[in-house]
Design a protein around this motif. Structure first.
Motif, PDB file in Angstrom:
ATOM      1  N   ALA A 149      20.652 -25.730  43.985  1.00 47.80           N
ATOM      2  CA  ALA A 149      19.371 -26.205  43.460  1.00 47.80           C
ATOM      3  C   ALA A 149      19.056 -25.480  42.153  1.00 47.80           C
ATOM      4  O   ALA A 149      19.275 -24.270  42.030  1.00 47.80           O
ATOM      5  N   ASN A 162      11.446 -33.613  47.004  1.00 50.17           N
ATOM      6  CA  ASN A 162      10.489 -33.519  45.910  1.00 50.17           C
ATOM      7  C   ASN A 162       9.867 -34.873  45.570  1.00 50.17           C
ATOM      8  O   ASN A 162       8.689 -34.940  45.215  1.00 50.17           O
ATOM      9  N   GLN A 191      14.143 -27.535  40.360  1.00 54.05           N
ATOM     10  CA  GLN A 191      14.062 -28.197  41.662  1.00 54.05           C
ATOM     11  C   GLN A 191      13.341 -27.317  42.682  1.00 54.05           C
ATOM     12  O   GLN A 191      12.506 -27.800  43.437  1.00 54.05           O
ATOM     13  N   ASP A 227      16.005 -33.193  45.908  1.00 48.83           N
ATOM     14  CA  ASP A 227      15.400 -34.236  45.071  1.00 48.83           C
ATOM     15  C   ASP A 227      14.646 -35.244  45.934  1.00 48.83           C
ATOM     16  O   ASP A 227      13.548 -35.680  45.579  1.00 48.83           O
TER      17      ASP A 227
END
Length: 98
Positions: A83, A34, A87, A31
């Motif tokens: 994940a 990203n 994701q 996360d």
């Protein structure tokens, strides 16, 4: 501002960031990658790079332990989740250069 003061402030900000990340075990590295383009592993790699530039003996696992506050394998076992497909897809889209 003199260089020593700047270094002290940067070090304090780094320590606060590391403490924050240690408390936020709910935030997964994928996360962070990203959203921000870096994660705990990146931070530990940057720490290792800085140590090596200064001739300080440090290895990857020791650098990770500095950031994670425990051995990386232990952190993964305690806090890392699998994940999601979303994701992974977001990572592939945002990190095409890697």
């Amino acid at each position: 501002m003199d260089a020593a003061t700047r270094t002290e402030l940067e070090a304090a900000a780094f320590r606060r960031l590391v403490a924050h990340l240690r408390q936020r075990t709910d935030v997964q590295n994928i996360d962070m990658m990203n959203l921000a383009g870096f994660c705990r592993n990146c931070l530990s790699n940057w720490y290792l790079d800085a140590a090596q530039e200064k001739g300080v003996a440090l290895d990857k696992e020791a650098a990770r332990e500095i950031v994670y506050g425990m051995p990386y394998a232990e952190w993964k076992a305690r806090y890392q989740t699998e994940a999601t497909p979303e994701q992974v897809a977001a990572f592939k889209t945002s990190h095409t250069h890697e």
